[in-house]
Design a protein around this motif. Structure first.
Motif, PDB file in Angstrom:
ATOM      1  N   LYS A   5       0.822  -1.149   0.055  1.00  0.00           N
ATOM      2  CA  LYS A   5       0.087  -0.159   0.029  1.00  0.00           C
ATOM      3  C   LYS A   5       0.798   1.178   0.112  1.00  0.00           C
ATOM      4  N   HIS A 188      -5.791   5.241   3.212  1.00  0.00           N
ATOM      5  CA  HIS A 188      -5.884   3.541   3.825  1.00  0.00           C
ATOM      6  C   HIS A 188      -6.437   3.526   5.028  1.00  0.00           C
ATOM      7  N   THR A 189      -7.248   4.826   5.625  1.00  0.00           N
ATOM      8  CA  THR A 189      -7.768   4.557   6.992  1.00  0.00           C
ATOM      9  C   THR A 189      -9.020   4.870   6.745  1.00  0.00           C
ATOM     10  N   ARG A 190      -9.951   5.042   7.925  1.00  0.00           N
ATOM     11  CA  ARG A 190     -11.334   5.157   7.798  1.00  0.00           C
ATOM     12  C   ARG A 190     -11.364   6.722   7.313  1.00  0.00           C
ATOM     13  N   TYR A 193     -11.474   6.965   3.690  1.00  0.00           N
ATOM     14  CA  TYR A 193     -12.721   6.272   3.048  1.00  0.00           C
ATOM     15  C   TYR A 193     -13.963   7.293   3.345  1.00  0.00           C
TER      16      TYR A 193
ATOM     17  N   LEU B 104     -16.635  -0.276   7.069  1.00  0.00           N
ATOM     18  CA  LEU B 104     -15.945   0.612   7.930  1.00  0.00           C
ATOM     19  C   LEU B 104     -16.708   1.670   8.992  1.00  0.00           C
ATOM     20  N   GLU B 114      -8.762  -1.272   7.309  1.00  0.00           N
ATOM     21  CA  GLU B 114      -9.100  -1.102   5.799  1.00  0.00           C
ATOM     22  C   GLU B 114      -8.967  -2.615   5.421  1.00  0.00           C
ATOM     23  N   ASP B 115      -8.154  -3.621   5.657  1.00  0.00           N
ATOM     24  CA  ASP B 115      -8.173  -4.664   5.361  1.00  0.00           C
ATOM     25  C   ASP B 115      -9.206  -5.553   5.591  1.00  0.00           C
ATOM     26  N   LEU B 118     -12.241  -4.384   3.575  1.00  0.00           N
ATOM     27  CA  LEU B 118     -12.259  -5.163   2.442  1.00  0.00           C
ATOM     28  C   LEU B 118     -12.449  -6.492   2.318  1.00  0.00           C
TER      29      LEU B 118
END
Lengths: 330, 250
Positions: A5, A188-190, A193, B104, B114-115, B118
Protein backbone atom coordinates in the motif's frame (compact mmCIF):
# COMPACT_ATOMS: atom_id res chain seq x y z
CA UNK A 1 -0.64 -5.52 7.12
CA UNK A 2 -0.03 -5.13 3.46
CA UNK A 3 3.16 -3.14 2.89
CA UNK A 4 2.47 -2.74 -0.83
CA UNK A 5 0.00 0.00 0.00
CA UNK A 6 2.81 2.38 0.80
CA UNK A 7 4.79 1.89 -2.42
CA UNK A 8 3.37 5.05 -4.03
CA UNK A 9 4.81 7.02 -1.13
CA UNK A 10 8.28 5.70 -1.98
CA UNK A 11 7.72 6.69 -5.61
CA UNK A 12 6.90 10.24 -4.48
CA UNK A 13 9.88 10.44 -2.15
CA UNK A 14 12.07 9.02 -4.92
CA UNK A 15 10.97 11.83 -7.23
CA UNK A 16 11.77 14.38 -4.50
CA UNK A 17 15.17 12.83 -3.99
CA UNK A 18 16.05 13.00 -7.69
CA UNK A 19 14.90 16.62 -7.78
CA UNK A 20 16.92 17.43 -4.69
CA UNK A 21 20.12 15.89 -6.01
CA UNK A 22 19.64 17.54 -9.39
CA UNK A 23 19.07 20.93 -7.79
CA UNK A 24 21.96 20.59 -5.39
CA UNK A 25 24.60 19.45 -7.85
CA UNK A 26 23.60 20.87 -11.23
CA UNK A 27 24.95 24.36 -11.67
CA UNK A 28 22.33 27.06 -11.12
CA UNK A 29 19.48 24.61 -10.86
CA UNK A 30 18.64 25.05 -7.18
CA UNK A 31 16.29 28.01 -7.69
CA UNK A 32 14.18 26.36 -10.42
CA UNK A 33 14.03 23.14 -8.41
CA UNK A 34 12.89 25.13 -5.39
CA UNK A 35 10.16 26.75 -7.48
CA UNK A 36 8.97 23.37 -8.75
CA UNK A 37 9.01 21.94 -5.24
CA UNK A 38 6.99 24.90 -4.02
CA UNK A 39 4.28 24.06 -6.55
CA UNK A 40 4.41 20.37 -5.65
CA UNK A 41 4.04 21.15 -1.93
CA UNK A 42 1.20 23.60 -2.52
CA UNK A 43 -0.55 21.07 -4.75
CA UNK A 44 -0.20 18.30 -2.19
CA UNK A 45 -1.44 20.48 0.66
CA UNK A 46 -4.39 21.65 -1.41
CA UNK A 47 -5.18 18.10 -2.51
CA UNK A 48 -5.71 16.97 1.08
CA UNK A 49 -8.88 19.06 1.02
CA UNK A 50 -9.95 19.31 -2.65
CA UNK A 51 -8.96 15.79 -3.55
CA UNK A 52 -10.66 14.12 -0.62
CA UNK A 53 -13.78 16.24 -0.23
CA UNK A 54 -14.39 17.69 -3.70
CA UNK A 55 -14.86 21.13 -2.15
CA UNK A 56 -12.97 23.94 -3.88
CA UNK A 57 -11.39 26.30 -1.39
CA UNK A 58 -10.81 29.43 -3.47
CA UNK A 59 -9.47 31.34 -0.49
CA UNK A 60 -6.78 28.75 0.11
CA UNK A 61 -3.99 31.30 -0.18
CA UNK A 62 -5.20 33.01 3.01
CA UNK A 63 -3.76 30.12 5.01
CA UNK A 64 -0.41 30.35 3.24
CA UNK A 65 -0.45 34.09 3.90
CA UNK A 66 -1.31 33.70 7.56
CA UNK A 67 1.43 31.09 7.87
CA UNK A 68 4.03 33.50 6.57
CA UNK A 69 2.70 36.17 8.93
CA UNK A 70 2.96 33.71 11.83
CA UNK A 71 6.61 33.03 11.07
CA UNK A 72 7.37 36.72 10.51
CA UNK A 73 5.77 37.73 13.82
CA UNK A 74 7.80 35.20 15.78
CA UNK A 75 11.10 35.98 14.05
CA UNK A 76 10.64 39.72 14.43
CA UNK A 77 9.62 39.59 18.08
CA UNK A 78 12.68 40.59 20.06
CA UNK A 79 11.75 38.36 23.00
CA UNK A 80 12.58 35.23 20.98
CA UNK A 81 15.85 36.38 19.48
CA UNK A 82 17.81 34.44 22.10
CA UNK A 83 16.61 31.11 20.72
CA UNK A 84 19.05 31.09 17.81
CA UNK A 85 18.07 28.72 15.01
CA UNK A 86 15.46 27.14 17.30
CA UNK A 87 13.36 30.23 16.69
CA UNK A 88 12.05 28.49 13.58
CA UNK A 89 10.19 25.94 15.73
CA UNK A 90 7.94 28.46 17.51
CA UNK A 91 7.74 30.19 14.14
CA UNK A 92 6.24 27.16 12.41
CA UNK A 93 4.12 26.41 15.46
CA UNK A 94 2.68 29.91 15.49
CA UNK A 95 2.08 29.75 11.73
CA UNK A 96 0.18 26.50 12.20
CA UNK A 97 -1.82 27.84 15.13
CA UNK A 98 -2.86 31.01 13.32
CA UNK A 99 -3.98 29.08 10.25
CA UNK A 100 -5.58 26.42 12.44
CA UNK A 101 -7.71 28.92 14.34
CA UNK A 102 -8.90 30.59 11.15
CA UNK A 103 -9.54 27.21 9.51
CA UNK A 104 -11.58 25.98 12.49
CA UNK A 105 -13.69 29.13 12.43
CA UNK A 106 -14.16 29.27 8.66
CA UNK A 107 -14.76 25.53 8.47
CA UNK A 108 -17.45 25.59 11.13
CA UNK A 109 -19.41 28.15 9.12
CA UNK A 110 -18.46 27.83 5.46
CA UNK A 111 -18.45 24.03 5.33
CA UNK A 112 -22.20 24.14 5.82
CA UNK A 113 -22.32 25.50 2.29
CA UNK A 114 -21.85 23.30 -0.73
CA UNK A 115 -20.39 23.70 -4.19
CA UNK A 116 -20.05 27.19 -5.60
CA UNK A 117 -21.37 28.81 -2.42
CA UNK A 118 -18.51 27.40 -0.44
CA UNK A 119 -16.00 28.61 -3.03
CA UNK A 120 -17.42 32.14 -2.95
CA UNK A 121 -17.46 32.24 0.85
CA UNK A 122 -13.79 31.28 0.97
CA UNK A 123 -12.79 34.00 -1.51
CA UNK A 124 -14.51 36.41 0.84
CA UNK A 125 -12.45 35.16 3.77
CA UNK A 126 -9.19 35.77 1.92
CA UNK A 127 -10.11 39.28 0.85
CA UNK A 128 -11.53 40.00 4.31
CA UNK A 129 -8.33 39.01 6.10
CA UNK A 130 -6.18 40.99 3.67
CA UNK A 131 -8.23 44.19 3.95
CA UNK A 132 -8.48 43.78 7.69
CA UNK A 133 -4.69 43.67 8.04
CA UNK A 134 -4.29 46.66 5.73
CA UNK A 135 -7.21 48.67 7.07
CA UNK A 136 -6.66 48.08 10.77
CA UNK A 137 -2.92 48.63 10.25
CA UNK A 138 -1.99 45.58 12.29
CA UNK A 139 1.22 43.66 11.61
CA UNK A 140 2.64 46.55 9.64
CA UNK A 141 -0.57 47.15 7.67
CA UNK A 142 -0.08 47.42 3.93
CA UNK A 143 3.65 47.81 4.43
CA UNK A 144 3.97 44.29 5.74
CA UNK A 145 6.77 42.91 7.86
CA UNK A 146 10.43 42.78 6.85
CA UNK A 147 12.39 40.20 8.79
CA UNK A 148 15.83 40.33 7.16
CA UNK A 149 17.28 42.22 10.12
CA UNK A 150 15.76 40.24 13.03
CA UNK A 151 16.59 37.03 11.16
CA UNK A 152 20.24 38.07 11.05
CA UNK A 153 20.12 39.03 14.73
CA UNK A 154 18.59 35.70 15.71
CA UNK A 155 20.63 33.39 13.51
CA UNK A 156 23.78 35.35 12.77
CA UNK A 157 24.48 36.68 9.26
CA UNK A 158 26.01 33.46 7.95
CA UNK A 159 23.18 31.15 8.98
CA UNK A 160 20.51 33.70 8.04
CA UNK A 161 21.94 33.71 4.52
CA UNK A 162 22.00 29.91 4.43
CA UNK A 163 18.35 29.85 5.51
CA UNK A 164 17.20 32.10 2.68
CA UNK A 165 19.29 30.40 0.02
CA UNK A 166 19.01 26.75 1.05
CA UNK A 167 17.23 25.73 4.24
CA UNK A 168 13.93 27.47 3.43
CA UNK A 169 13.73 25.42 0.23
CA UNK A 170 14.90 22.29 1.99
CA UNK A 171 12.02 22.69 4.44
CA UNK A 172 9.60 22.86 1.49
CA UNK A 173 10.87 19.38 0.54
CA UNK A 174 10.19 18.23 4.11
CA UNK A 175 6.67 19.66 4.07
CA UNK A 176 6.01 17.96 0.73
CA UNK A 177 7.06 14.65 2.28
CA UNK A 178 4.85 15.32 5.30
CA UNK A 179 1.90 16.08 3.02
CA UNK A 180 2.57 12.90 1.02
CA UNK A 181 2.65 10.82 4.21
CA UNK A 182 -0.62 12.37 5.37
CA UNK A 183 -2.18 11.65 1.99
CA UNK A 184 -1.22 7.98 1.99
CA UNK A 185 -2.41 7.57 5.58
CA UNK A 186 -5.72 9.17 4.60
CA UNK A 187 -6.02 6.86 1.60
CA UNK A 188 -5.79 3.77 3.79
CA UNK A 189 -7.71 4.67 6.90
CA UNK A 190 -11.35 5.13 7.83
CA UNK A 191 -10.93 8.90 7.68
CA UNK A 192 -9.94 8.79 4.02
CA UNK A 193 -12.67 6.33 3.07
CA UNK A 194 -15.21 8.52 4.82
CA UNK A 195 -13.93 11.61 3.03
CA UNK A 196 -14.04 9.91 -0.36
CA UNK A 197 -17.57 8.69 0.37
CA UNK A 198 -18.69 12.22 1.15
CA UNK A 199 -16.91 13.54 -1.93
CA UNK A 200 -18.85 11.11 -4.09
CA UNK A 201 -22.24 11.52 -2.40
CA UNK A 202 -22.52 13.47 0.82
CA UNK A 203 -26.09 12.42 1.70
CA UNK A 204 -25.49 8.75 1.02
CA UNK A 205 -22.31 8.93 3.12
CA UNK A 206 -24.22 10.37 6.08
CA UNK A 207 -26.84 7.64 5.96
CA UNK A 208 -24.04 5.09 5.85
CA UNK A 209 -22.55 6.31 9.09
CA UNK A 210 -20.03 8.95 8.03
CA UNK A 211 -19.99 11.99 10.30
CA UNK A 212 -19.56 14.24 7.30
CA UNK A 213 -19.35 17.53 9.20
CA UNK A 214 -16.53 16.30 11.39
CA UNK A 215 -14.61 14.70 8.53
CA UNK A 216 -14.85 17.75 6.27
CA UNK A 217 -13.56 19.94 9.06
CA UNK A 218 -10.63 17.64 9.78
CA UNK A 219 -9.55 17.65 6.13
CA UNK A 220 -9.98 21.42 5.94
CA UNK A 221 -7.90 21.94 9.07
CA UNK A 222 -5.08 19.61 8.02
CA UNK A 223 -4.91 21.11 4.53
CA UNK A 224 -4.89 24.66 5.90
CA UNK A 225 -2.12 23.95 8.39
CA UNK A 226 0.01 22.39 5.65
CA UNK A 227 -0.55 25.53 3.59
CA UNK A 228 0.57 27.67 6.51
CA UNK A 229 3.79 25.69 6.83
CA UNK A 230 4.51 26.14 3.11
CA UNK A 231 3.81 29.88 3.40
CA UNK A 232 5.99 30.21 6.48
CA UNK A 233 9.04 28.76 4.80
CA UNK A 234 8.67 29.35 1.06
CA UNK A 235 7.56 32.96 1.46
CA UNK A 236 8.56 34.34 4.82
CA UNK A 237 11.90 32.61 5.37
CA UNK A 238 12.97 32.60 1.73
CA UNK A 239 12.14 36.19 0.85
CA UNK A 240 12.51 37.62 4.40
CA UNK A 241 9.49 39.84 3.97
CA UNK A 242 5.71 39.51 4.09
CA UNK A 243 3.55 41.93 2.09
CA UNK A 244 -0.21 41.52 2.19
CA UNK A 245 -0.48 42.12 -1.56
CA UNK A 246 1.90 39.23 -2.23
CA UNK A 247 0.78 36.65 0.29
CA UNK A 248 -2.96 37.02 -0.26
CA UNK A 249 -2.80 36.94 -4.06
CA UNK A 250 -5.64 34.73 -5.32
CA UNK A 251 -3.55 33.58 -8.27
CA UNK A 252 -1.80 31.09 -5.97
CA UNK A 253 -5.11 29.37 -5.32
CA UNK A 254 -5.59 29.10 -9.07
CA UNK A 255 -2.11 27.57 -9.35
CA UNK A 256 -3.06 25.01 -6.71
CA UNK A 257 -6.34 24.11 -8.43
CA UNK A 258 -4.62 23.67 -11.79
CA UNK A 259 -1.85 21.52 -10.30
CA UNK A 260 -4.28 19.21 -8.54
CA UNK A 261 -6.72 18.93 -11.44
CA UNK A 262 -3.95 18.36 -13.95
CA UNK A 263 -2.26 15.71 -11.82
CA UNK A 264 -5.37 13.96 -10.57
CA UNK A 265 -7.54 14.85 -7.58
CA UNK A 266 -7.48 12.60 -4.58
CA UNK A 267 -4.37 10.74 -5.71
CA UNK A 268 -1.03 10.78 -3.96
CA UNK A 269 1.13 11.22 -7.03
CA UNK A 270 -1.25 13.60 -8.82
CA UNK A 271 -0.07 16.82 -7.19
CA UNK A 272 3.55 15.66 -7.54
CA UNK A 273 3.20 15.14 -11.29
CA UNK A 274 0.99 18.21 -11.65
CA UNK A 275 3.38 20.37 -9.66
CA UNK A 276 6.35 19.11 -11.68
CA UNK A 277 4.76 19.85 -15.04
CA UNK A 278 3.31 23.16 -13.94
CA UNK A 279 6.53 24.33 -12.27
CA UNK A 280 8.77 23.29 -15.18
CA UNK A 281 6.48 24.89 -17.77
CA UNK A 282 6.14 28.10 -15.83
CA UNK A 283 9.89 28.34 -15.35
CA UNK A 284 10.95 27.52 -18.91
CA UNK A 285 8.25 29.57 -20.56
CA UNK A 286 9.29 32.46 -18.34
CA UNK A 287 12.80 32.22 -19.78
CA UNK A 288 11.96 31.39 -23.40
CA UNK A 289 9.04 33.73 -23.87
CA UNK A 290 9.04 36.22 -21.03
CA UNK A 291 5.66 37.91 -20.78
CA UNK A 292 3.95 35.30 -22.94
CA UNK A 293 4.14 32.36 -20.57
CA UNK A 294 0.50 32.54 -19.48
CA UNK A 295 -0.65 32.85 -23.08
CA UNK A 296 0.88 29.45 -23.78
CA UNK A 297 0.35 27.88 -20.39
CA UNK A 298 -3.40 28.53 -20.30
CA UNK A 299 -4.32 26.73 -23.55
CA UNK A 300 -1.92 23.94 -22.63
CA UNK A 301 -3.73 23.44 -19.33
CA UNK A 302 -7.11 23.49 -21.07
CA UNK A 303 -5.93 20.80 -23.47
CA UNK A 304 -4.57 18.63 -20.66
CA UNK A 305 -7.77 18.92 -18.67
CA UNK A 306 -9.89 18.04 -21.70
CA UNK A 307 -7.67 15.07 -22.59
CA UNK A 308 -7.34 13.84 -19.01
CA UNK A 309 -10.42 14.88 -17.07
CA UNK A 310 -9.38 12.65 -14.20
CA UNK A 311 -5.87 14.07 -14.22
CA UNK A 312 -2.72 12.46 -15.51
CA UNK A 313 -2.33 10.13 -12.55
CA UNK A 314 -6.08 9.39 -12.55
CA UNK A 315 -5.82 8.13 -16.14
CA UNK A 316 -2.60 6.28 -15.38
CA UNK A 317 -4.25 4.55 -12.44
CA UNK A 318 -6.98 3.28 -14.72
CA UNK A 319 -4.48 2.03 -17.27
CA UNK A 320 -2.43 0.01 -14.81
CA UNK A 321 -5.37 -1.60 -13.01
CA UNK A 322 -4.70 -5.30 -12.69
CA UNK A 323 -1.07 -4.93 -13.80
CA UNK A 324 2.15 -5.19 -11.83
CA UNK A 325 2.62 -1.45 -11.77
CA UNK A 326 -0.69 -0.97 -9.98
CA UNK A 327 0.64 -0.92 -6.46
CA UNK A 328 3.12 1.85 -7.27
CA UNK A 329 0.49 4.31 -8.38
CA UNK A 330 -2.05 5.88 -6.07
CA UNK B 1 -39.50 -8.66 20.22
CA UNK B 2 -39.83 -5.29 18.59
CA UNK B 3 -36.65 -3.90 17.09
CA UNK B 4 -37.92 -0.61 15.78
CA UNK B 5 -41.00 1.21 16.92
CA UNK B 6 -42.63 4.27 15.35
CA UNK B 7 -45.18 6.15 17.43
CA UNK B 8 -47.42 8.70 15.77
CA UNK B 9 -44.69 9.73 13.33
CA UNK B 10 -45.65 12.75 11.24
CA UNK B 11 -43.82 14.74 8.57
CA UNK B 12 -45.17 17.79 6.81
CA UNK B 13 -43.81 19.63 3.80
CA UNK B 14 -45.58 22.97 4.00
CA UNK B 15 -49.28 22.14 3.84
CA UNK B 16 -48.71 18.61 2.59
CA UNK B 17 -48.75 15.91 5.23
CA UNK B 18 -46.42 13.34 3.70
CA UNK B 19 -46.51 10.96 6.66
CA UNK B 20 -49.52 11.23 8.91
CA UNK B 21 -49.40 9.79 12.45
CA UNK B 22 -47.97 6.44 11.48
CA UNK B 23 -47.54 3.77 14.15
CA UNK B 24 -45.37 0.88 13.11
CA UNK B 25 -43.56 -1.95 14.81
CA UNK B 26 -40.79 -3.88 13.11
CA UNK B 27 -39.85 -7.11 14.85
CA UNK B 28 -36.45 -8.68 15.21
CA UNK B 29 -35.62 -10.84 12.21
CA UNK B 30 -38.77 -9.96 10.35
CA UNK B 31 -39.36 -9.60 6.61
CA UNK B 32 -41.73 -6.73 6.20
CA UNK B 33 -43.08 -5.34 2.95
CA UNK B 34 -44.27 -1.77 2.66
CA UNK B 35 -46.46 -1.15 -0.35
CA UNK B 36 -48.24 1.93 -1.56
CA UNK B 37 -48.70 4.02 -4.65
CA UNK B 38 -46.36 6.73 -5.80
CA UNK B 39 -46.62 9.60 -3.32
CA UNK B 40 -48.13 7.56 -0.52
CA UNK B 41 -45.32 8.49 1.86
CA UNK B 42 -43.16 5.37 1.72
CA UNK B 43 -39.89 7.07 0.86
CA UNK B 44 -40.55 9.84 3.37
CA UNK B 45 -41.09 7.15 5.99
CA UNK B 46 -37.72 5.64 5.09
CA UNK B 47 -36.08 9.02 5.27
CA UNK B 48 -37.54 9.56 8.73
CA UNK B 49 -36.35 6.17 9.96
CA UNK B 50 -32.84 6.56 8.55
CA UNK B 51 -32.52 10.16 9.73
CA UNK B 52 -32.44 12.03 6.43
CA UNK B 53 -35.47 13.98 7.73
CA UNK B 54 -36.50 14.64 11.30
CA UNK B 55 -40.06 14.03 12.45
CA UNK B 56 -42.41 16.94 13.05
CA UNK B 57 -44.31 14.84 15.55
CA UNK B 58 -44.02 11.43 17.11
CA UNK B 59 -41.04 9.36 18.13
CA UNK B 60 -38.88 6.54 16.84
CA UNK B 61 -37.43 3.94 19.16
CA UNK B 62 -34.68 1.47 18.31
CA UNK B 63 -34.78 -1.30 20.89
CA UNK B 64 -36.36 1.11 23.34
CA UNK B 65 -33.75 3.81 22.70
CA UNK B 66 -35.22 7.08 21.49
CA UNK B 67 -33.53 7.94 18.20
CA UNK B 68 -36.05 10.56 17.04
CA UNK B 69 -33.53 13.39 16.94
CA UNK B 70 -30.39 11.38 16.41
CA UNK B 71 -28.29 12.32 13.37
CA UNK B 72 -28.30 9.85 10.49
CA UNK B 73 -24.69 8.74 10.88
CA UNK B 74 -25.22 7.71 14.50
CA UNK B 75 -28.28 5.67 13.55
CA UNK B 76 -26.08 3.83 11.08
CA UNK B 77 -23.63 2.98 13.87
CA UNK B 78 -26.54 1.49 15.83
CA UNK B 79 -27.47 -0.82 12.98
CA UNK B 80 -29.82 0.95 10.59
CA UNK B 81 -28.89 0.49 6.95
CA UNK B 82 -30.71 1.39 3.77
CA UNK B 83 -30.52 1.40 0.03
CA UNK B 84 -31.83 4.16 -2.20
CA UNK B 85 -34.58 4.13 -4.77
CA UNK B 86 -32.23 5.56 -7.36
CA UNK B 87 -28.89 3.90 -6.57
CA UNK B 88 -26.33 6.27 -5.12
CA UNK B 89 -22.99 4.57 -5.60
CA UNK B 90 -19.73 6.26 -4.68
CA UNK B 91 -19.10 6.45 -8.40
CA UNK B 92 -15.39 7.07 -8.85
CA UNK B 93 -14.10 4.32 -6.58
CA UNK B 94 -14.21 0.56 -7.01
CA UNK B 95 -17.14 -1.67 -6.13
CA UNK B 96 -15.04 -3.33 -3.45
CA UNK B 97 -14.19 0.02 -1.86
CA UNK B 98 -17.85 1.04 -1.96
CA UNK B 99 -18.83 -2.00 0.04
CA UNK B 100 -15.82 -1.64 2.36
CA UNK B 101 -17.06 1.83 3.30
CA UNK B 102 -20.22 0.17 4.60
CA UNK B 103 -18.14 -2.12 6.79
CA UNK B 104 -15.93 0.70 8.09
CA UNK B 105 -18.86 2.90 9.13
CA UNK B 106 -21.54 0.42 10.17
CA UNK B 107 -21.99 -1.22 13.54
CA UNK B 108 -18.34 -2.27 13.46
CA UNK B 109 -17.14 1.34 13.35
CA UNK B 110 -13.81 1.75 15.11
CA UNK B 111 -13.34 -1.99 15.47
CA UNK B 112 -11.93 -2.89 12.07
CA UNK B 113 -9.30 -1.53 9.71
CA UNK B 114 -9.06 -1.24 5.96
CA UNK B 115 -7.98 -4.82 5.29
CA UNK B 116 -10.81 -6.41 7.26
CA UNK B 117 -13.32 -4.00 5.74
CA UNK B 118 -12.22 -5.00 2.25
CA UNK B 119 -12.56 -8.66 3.21
CA UNK B 120 -16.06 -8.11 4.56
CA UNK B 121 -16.83 -6.23 1.37
CA UNK B 122 -15.70 -9.13 -0.79
CA UNK B 123 -17.74 -11.55 1.31
CA UNK B 124 -20.97 -9.68 0.65
CA UNK B 125 -20.14 -9.04 -2.99
CA UNK B 126 -19.85 -12.80 -3.31
CA UNK B 127 -23.28 -13.14 -1.72
CA UNK B 128 -25.01 -10.82 -4.16
CA UNK B 129 -23.05 -12.24 -7.07
CA UNK B 130 -20.90 -9.20 -7.81
CA UNK B 131 -17.57 -10.64 -6.77
CA UNK B 132 -16.21 -10.76 -10.36
CA UNK B 133 -16.90 -7.04 -10.68
CA UNK B 134 -15.19 -6.06 -7.44
CA UNK B 135 -12.38 -4.07 -9.07
CA UNK B 136 -14.57 -2.10 -11.46
CA UNK B 137 -15.39 1.53 -10.91
CA UNK B 138 -18.88 1.69 -9.42
CA UNK B 139 -20.19 4.00 -12.13
CA UNK B 140 -19.43 1.36 -14.75
CA UNK B 141 -22.00 -1.08 -13.32
CA UNK B 142 -25.39 -1.65 -14.90
CA UNK B 143 -28.42 -0.29 -12.99
CA UNK B 144 -29.26 -3.74 -11.64
CA UNK B 145 -25.69 -4.31 -10.54
CA UNK B 146 -25.74 -0.93 -8.81
CA UNK B 147 -28.82 -2.01 -6.87
CA UNK B 148 -27.15 -5.25 -5.89
CA UNK B 149 -24.07 -3.32 -4.83
CA UNK B 150 -26.22 -1.14 -2.62
CA UNK B 151 -27.66 -4.25 -0.99
CA UNK B 152 -24.12 -5.55 -0.39
CA UNK B 153 -23.06 -2.15 0.92
CA UNK B 154 -25.96 -2.07 3.37
CA UNK B 155 -25.26 -5.64 4.52
CA UNK B 156 -21.56 -5.00 5.06
CA UNK B 157 -22.58 -2.50 7.73
CA UNK B 158 -23.61 -5.57 9.79
CA UNK B 159 -26.95 -3.93 10.45
CA UNK B 160 -29.85 -4.95 12.66
CA UNK B 161 -32.35 -3.65 10.15
CA UNK B 162 -32.02 -3.13 6.41
CA UNK B 163 -34.41 -0.83 4.58
CA UNK B 164 -34.54 -1.60 0.88
CA UNK B 165 -36.07 1.12 -1.26
CA UNK B 166 -37.60 -0.24 -4.45
CA UNK B 167 -34.80 -2.74 -4.84
CA UNK B 168 -36.78 -4.47 -7.58
CA UNK B 169 -38.19 -1.52 -9.51
CA UNK B 170 -37.64 -1.53 -13.23
CA UNK B 171 -36.52 -5.13 -13.42
CA UNK B 172 -37.90 -7.98 -15.48
CA UNK B 173 -39.59 -10.88 -13.66
CA UNK B 174 -36.49 -13.05 -13.91
CA UNK B 175 -34.32 -10.45 -12.21
CA UNK B 176 -37.00 -9.84 -9.58
CA UNK B 177 -37.07 -13.52 -8.73
CA UNK B 178 -33.30 -13.55 -8.55
CA UNK B 179 -33.05 -10.56 -6.25
CA UNK B 180 -35.87 -11.86 -4.01
CA UNK B 181 -34.04 -15.15 -3.78
CA UNK B 182 -30.80 -13.38 -2.84
CA UNK B 183 -32.56 -11.29 -0.20
CA UNK B 184 -34.39 -14.26 1.28
CA UNK B 185 -31.16 -16.24 1.45
CA UNK B 186 -29.37 -13.37 3.17
CA UNK B 187 -32.24 -13.01 5.62
CA UNK B 188 -31.95 -16.66 6.50
CA UNK B 189 -28.19 -16.54 6.99
CA UNK B 190 -27.78 -13.19 8.69
CA UNK B 191 -30.91 -13.21 10.88
CA UNK B 192 -31.55 -9.52 10.37
CA UNK B 193 -34.79 -7.64 9.88
CA UNK B 194 -35.40 -6.58 6.33
CA UNK B 195 -37.98 -4.07 5.26
CA UNK B 196 -38.57 -3.85 1.55
CA UNK B 197 -40.61 -1.18 -0.08
CA UNK B 198 -42.31 -1.67 -3.40
CA UNK B 199 -44.73 0.35 -5.42
CA UNK B 200 -46.56 -2.27 -7.37
CA UNK B 201 -44.56 -5.43 -7.86
CA UNK B 202 -46.89 -7.90 -6.15
CA UNK B 203 -44.79 -10.78 -7.33
CA UNK B 204 -41.92 -9.58 -5.13
CA UNK B 205 -44.13 -8.78 -2.15
CA UNK B 206 -45.81 -12.15 -2.08
CA UNK B 207 -42.52 -14.03 -2.37
CA UNK B 208 -40.67 -11.94 0.14
CA UNK B 209 -42.79 -10.46 2.91
CA UNK B 210 -44.22 -12.20 5.94
CA UNK B 211 -46.20 -9.11 6.80
CA UNK B 212 -47.33 -6.19 4.69
CA UNK B 213 -47.98 -2.59 5.59
CA UNK B 214 -50.03 -0.61 3.09
CA UNK B 215 -49.61 3.15 2.88
CA UNK B 216 -52.01 5.58 1.28
CA UNK B 217 -51.77 9.37 1.32
CA UNK B 218 -49.37 9.34 4.24
CA UNK B 219 -51.50 7.05 6.38
CA UNK B 220 -51.11 3.41 7.21
CA UNK B 221 -54.28 1.72 5.99
CA UNK B 222 -53.39 -1.90 6.61
CA UNK B 223 -50.89 -3.89 8.63
CA UNK B 224 -51.33 -7.65 8.53
CA UNK B 225 -49.80 -10.91 7.33
CA UNK B 226 -49.25 -10.72 3.60
CA UNK B 227 -52.25 -12.58 2.20
CA UNK B 228 -54.63 -11.03 4.69
CA UNK B 229 -53.42 -7.52 3.93
CA UNK B 230 -53.68 -7.95 0.19
CA UNK B 231 -57.25 -9.24 0.53
CA UNK B 232 -58.26 -6.38 2.81
CA UNK B 233 -61.25 -4.51 1.38
CA UNK B 234 -59.71 -1.09 2.07
CA UNK B 235 -56.47 -2.07 0.38
CA UNK B 236 -58.30 -3.35 -2.65
CA UNK B 237 -60.33 -0.15 -2.81
CA UNK B 238 -57.50 2.36 -2.69
CA UNK B 239 -54.51 0.44 -3.88
CA UNK B 240 -55.26 -2.52 -6.06
CA UNK B 241 -58.37 -0.75 -7.37
CA UNK B 242 -62.01 -1.74 -7.42
CA UNK B 243 -61.61 -2.84 -10.97
CA UNK B 244 -59.37 -5.69 -9.92
CA UNK B 245 -62.03 -6.88 -7.50
CA UNK B 246 -64.78 -6.67 -10.08
CA UNK B 247 -62.65 -8.56 -12.50
CA UNK B 248 -62.03 -11.19 -9.89
CA UNK B 249 -65.77 -11.52 -9.16
CA UNK B 250 -66.82 -11.61 -12.78
Amino acid sequence: MNKGKYYPLFVAIGIFLVLFIFGKFAQGMWEPVALIMFYVAVGEAFNVFLGFTGYVNFGYVVFMGLGSYGMALVVSSSSMAGLGPWILIPGFLFAAIMAGILAAGVGAIALRLRGAYFAIATIGVNQGVKFFIEGAKIWGGSEGIIISKPLKVALGPHLANAVTTFWADFLVFMIAILAAVITIVFLHTRLGYGLIALREDEDAARVMGVNTTKYKNIAFLVSSILAALVGATAWCLKTTYVFPDDVFALSYTVDAIVIVMMGGTGTLLGPVVGGLIYGILKYWLGILLPGFQLLILAPFIIIIIILFPEGIVGVLKKRVRGKKLEKFIA
Amino acid sequence: MSLLELKGVTKRFGGLVAVDHVDLVINEGERLGIVGTNGSGKTTLYNLISGVYTCDEGSILLEGLDITNMPAYKRAHLGLARSFQIPRPFGQITVRENVAIGALFGTLIGEIGEDEALEIGEYYLEKVGLYPKRNEIANALTPIEKKLMEVARALSMKPRLVLLDEAMAGMNPKDIDRIVEIINKIHEEEKISIVSMVEHIMRAVVNFAERVVVMNQGKKIADAPTQEALNDQKVIDVYLGRFALEEQNA
